[in-house]
Write an enzyme that holds these catalytic residues in place. Structure first.
Site, PDB file in Angstrom:
ATOM      1  N   ASP A  98       0.831  -1.205   0.000  1.00 49.64           N
ATOM      2  CA  ASP A  98       0.000   0.000   0.000  1.00 49.64           C
ATOM      3  C   ASP A  98       0.871   1.264   0.000  1.00 49.64           C
ATOM      4  OD1 ASP A  98      -2.462   1.241  -0.039  1.00 49.64           O
ATOM      5  OD2 ASP A  98      -3.015   0.746   2.011  1.00 49.64           O
ATOM      6  N   HIS A  99       0.226   2.410   0.209  1.00 50.45           N
ATOM      7  CA  HIS A  99       0.869   3.740   0.155  1.00 50.45           C
ATOM      8  C   HIS A  99       2.342   3.773   0.555  1.00 50.45           C
ATOM      9  CE1 HIS A  99      -2.928   5.968  -0.374  1.00 50.45           C
ATOM     10  NE2 HIS A  99      -3.434   4.964   0.292  1.00 50.45           N
TER      11      HIS A  99
ATOM     12  N   GLU B 166      -0.455   7.240  -7.271  1.00 46.10           N
ATOM     13  CA  GLU B 166      -1.595   8.049  -6.820  1.00 46.10           C
ATOM     14  C   GLU B 166      -1.472   9.475  -7.318  1.00 46.10           C
ATOM     15  OE1 GLU B 166      -3.432   7.321  -3.132  1.00 46.10           O
ATOM     16  OE2 GLU B 166      -3.903   9.420  -2.711  1.00 46.10           O
TER      17      GLU B 166
ATOM     18  N   HIS C 116     -10.075   7.972   3.211  1.00 47.93           N
ATOM     19  CA  HIS C 116      -9.804   6.814   4.074  1.00 47.93           C
ATOM     20  C   HIS C 116     -10.644   6.953   5.337  1.00 47.93           C
ATOM     21  CE1 HIS C 116      -5.636   6.593   2.055  1.00 47.93           C
ATOM     22  NE2 HIS C 116      -6.328   5.558   1.641  1.00 47.93           N
TER      23      HIS C 116
ATOM     24  N   HIS D 140      -9.357   4.073  -3.709  1.00 54.32           N
ATOM     25  CA  HIS D 140      -8.935   4.051  -2.299  1.00 54.32           C
ATOM     26  C   HIS D 140     -10.064   4.579  -1.430  1.00 54.32           C
ATOM     27  CE1 HIS D 140      -4.492   3.268  -2.202  1.00 54.32           C
ATOM     28  NE2 HIS D 140      -4.779   3.224  -3.488  1.00 54.32           N
ATOM     29  N   GLY D 141     -10.023   4.201  -0.158  1.00 55.30           N
ATOM     30  CA  GLY D 141     -11.034   4.714   0.768  1.00 55.30           C
ATOM     31  C   GLY D 141     -12.416   4.198   0.414  1.00 55.30           C
TER      32      GLY D 141
ATOM     33  N   ASN E 102      -9.703  -0.650  -2.454  1.00 54.89           N
ATOM     34  CA  ASN E 102      -9.115  -0.902  -1.141  1.00 54.89           C
ATOM     35  C   ASN E 102     -10.198  -0.836  -0.065  1.00 54.89           C
ATOM     36  OD1 ASN E 102      -6.806  -0.765  -2.658  1.00 54.89           O
ATOM     37  ND2 ASN E 102      -5.765   0.681  -1.301  1.00 54.89           N
TER      38      ASN E 102
END
Ligand SMILES: [Zn+2]
Length: 393
Positions: A142-143, A207, A260, A299-300, A321
């Site tokens: 991930d990130h 991203e 998120h 995402h989120g 995600n």
């Protein structure tokens, strides 16, 4: 709905299977007709060409694959159990902090050693068991912001070493998140890394724009709201630059108001039409025959409506995600177990059935952890339904 199996090597089933959660079981309705999976996509971890074929299959059949941050073999098991149940692929994903947790919080973490070792250990564990579940599994991280690049570099070293012996990378893909930086710097660093990654058939997720909210210790909850919405021109810049990398495969996490975490309704305005506009813009600029040149990542996803999710999938979203909701579901399973058996969990000896009765079979750690796994797997089956990812194999 999930198969309910007695846990414990002594065959002691004290009824975790009867723990119920308040959420309704998903109906497991099959997606409309799905084209056959490409022959390259087999049960177990998929990388390289097989990974790309699977993502293209998702895009063509309008489903997205759930990506779940795991922190232990229990959460990995829950992911694989869910995928087996909903009959679709799964993305097992490690955050930097999750990797450190897997290595153990007391492990020496100089130079991100524990963050790297824990992700590698989690990937090897997943590889050892994934085939037993009969589903394709993607291993992802991930990130990663710029100050975390030592972690990323360590993971790439591990992939390159694995590639020398096995002809494929250890992981399937990794994410770089330099979205806080000017777009030129973000893109330039992504090009550098994709150039290295493509040599061992790794896919890059990058991203653009900022996912709001807070996750894994990174707090974007006060970010300028214009950064929460990516522009088509920006996505095109990324598309052009990364498409030039020889053999480079990439996906884009473009911000469209996603955050998120889970917040009260009304705090977040999702605008998935941004993703549709991006595809249209790139198609026009490049005079392409295909309608959806980009592959997007959402995402989120926790707390999003099925409508918004499905609209994002229509626009070429192939991965979503889910972290916050699965964290809750794991805890909720443990909470329910404790609530149900509380009188049996207050000491090693003595419970409502007698003051000399032993409680070993109730406090065996496998009991609450299994309840957490089952609850998480159930929540992931619901997520798969939102993502149209059911019966797609
Ligand atoms: Zn994220």
């Amino acid at each position: 709905m999930l198969s309910l199996v007695a846990v414990g090597s002594q065959g002691l089933n004290v009824g975790v299977s009867s723990v119920t959660t308040p959420r309704a079981a998903p109906k497991m309705e099959a997606a409309a007709t799905v084209t056959p999976l490409p022959a390259s996509v087999k049960a177990g971890v998929v990388t390289g060409e097989a990974l790309w074929d699977l993502l293209e299959h998702a895009k063509a059949n309008k489903y997205a694959i759930p990506a779940v941050n795991v922190v232990s073999s229990c959460s990995i098991s829950a992911c694989l159990e869910a995928a087996k149940e909903y009959k679709g692929p799964m993305i097992v994903q490690f955050s930097r902090g999750g990797g450190q947790f897997i290595a153990g919080k007391a492990a020496n973490n100089d130079g991100d050693a524990a963050c790297i070792a824990g992700c590698v250990a989690g990937a090897l564990h997943t590889r050892a068991v994934a085939e037993l579940y009969g589903v394709p599994v993607i291993l992802h991280t991930d990130h990663c912001m710029r100050s975390w690049l030592p972690w990323f570099d360590g993971l790439l070293d591990a992939n390159e070493k694995y590639f020398e012996t096995n002809g494929e990378p250890l992981f399937s893909s990794h994410m770089l998140d330099l979205s806080e930086e000017p777009i030129e710097e973000n893109i330039a660093t992504c090009v550098d890394y994709l150039t290295r990654m493509s040599k061992v058939n790794l896919l890059l997720e990058m991203e653009l724009g900022v996912t709001g909210g807070e996750e894994d210790g990174v707090d974007n909850s006060d970010v300028d709201s214009s950064k929460l919405y990516t522009q088509p021109e920006e996505v095109y810049e990324v598309y052009k630059a990364l498409s030039k990398v020889e053999g480079g495969r990439f996906t884009i996490a473009a911000a469209f108001g996603n955050v998120h975490g889970v917040y009260a309704p009304g705090n977040v305005e999702l605008t998935p039409e941004i993703l549709h506009n991006c595809q249209k813009y790139i198609k026009e600029q490049e005079s392409l025959d295909i309608d959806k040149p980009c592959s997007f990542v959402f995402h989120g996803g926790s707390g999003s409506s099925r409508e918004d999710i499905r609209y994002a999938i229509e626009a070429g979203t192939i991965k979503m995600n889910i972290d916050t909701d699965t964290q809750w579901s794991f805890w909720d399973g443990i909470r329910e177990y404790e609530a149900k058996f509380r009188p049996f969990l207050q000491g090693q000896i003595g419970n409502p059935e007698g003051e000399t009765k032993p409680n070993k079979k109730y406090y065996d750690p496998r009991m609450p952890l299994r309840s957490g796994e089952q609850s998480m797997a159930k929540r992931l089956c619901e997520a798969a339904e939102d993502l149209n990812c059911i019966n797609v194999l």
